[in-house]
Scaffold this motif. Structure first.
Motif, PDB file in Angstrom:
ATOM      1  N   PRO A 210       0.802  -1.237   0.000  1.00 58.12           N
ATOM      2  CA  PRO A 210       0.000   0.000   0.000  1.00 58.12           C
ATOM      3  C   PRO A 210       0.832   1.284   0.000  1.00 58.12           C
ATOM      4  O   PRO A 210       0.463   2.264  -0.652  1.00 58.12           O
ATOM      5  N   GLN A 211       1.960   1.278   0.697  1.00 60.21           N
ATOM      6  CA  GLN A 211       2.806   2.474   0.716  1.00 60.21           C
ATOM      7  C   GLN A 211       3.415   2.748  -0.649  1.00 60.21           C
ATOM      8  O   GLN A 211       3.495   3.903  -1.085  1.00 60.21           O
ATOM      9  N   ILE A 212       3.841   1.700  -1.335  1.00 64.67           N
ATOM     10  CA  ILE A 212       4.411   1.864  -2.682  1.00 64.67           C
ATOM     11  C   ILE A 212       3.338   2.318  -3.654  1.00 64.67           C
ATOM     12  O   ILE A 212       3.568   3.215  -4.475  1.00 64.67           O
ATOM     13  N   MET A 213       2.154   1.714  -3.550  1.00 64.08           N
ATOM     14  CA  MET A 213       1.056   2.103  -4.436  1.00 64.08           C
ATOM     15  C   MET A 213       0.708   3.574  -4.246  1.00 64.08           C
ATOM     16  O   MET A 213       0.468   4.289  -5.223  1.00 64.08           O
ATOM     17  N   LYS A 214       0.684   4.020  -2.997  1.00 54.83           N
ATOM     18  CA  LYS A 214       0.355   5.421  -2.717  1.00 54.83           C
ATOM     19  C   LYS A 214       1.465   6.347  -3.220  1.00 54.83           C
ATOM     20  O   LYS A 214       1.189   7.358  -3.861  1.00 54.83           O
ATOM     21  N   LYS A 215       2.717   5.984  -2.946  1.00 51.37           N
ATOM     22  CA  LYS A 215       3.844   6.837  -3.327  1.00 51.37           C
ATOM     23  C   LYS A 215       3.941   7.024  -4.838  1.00 51.37           C
ATOM     24  O   LYS A 215       4.221   8.118  -5.324  1.00 51.37           O
TER      25      LYS A 215
END
Length: 71
Positions: A15-20
């Protein structure tokens, strides 16, 4: 779905990579390790996955990545 595509999706599924990198769930499901790439991060990861699967070493992959970034 190939193992390469599956690996790319697993890496980018965080989720953090997708958001970034602004990757949506529907875009994630359509990702492939073949060109054309929609984003530079996807191109870099796909290159690393493909070249590792082809038995190349990190030393052999590095110039390819430099070329992607035009360093």
């Amino acid at each position: 779905m190939s193992k390469r595509d599956q690996l790319l999706r697993e890496v980018l599924n965080d989720p953090q990579i997708m958001k970034k990198y602004n990757i949506r769930e529907k875009d994630l499901n359509a990702l492939k390790t073949t060109a054309p790439y929609s984003d530079k991060v996807i191109e870099v990861l796909a290159t690393i996955i493909n070249e590792n699967d082809n038995g190349r070493t990190a030393r052999q992959i590095y110039p390819i990545l430099k070329n992607i970034h035009k360093i």
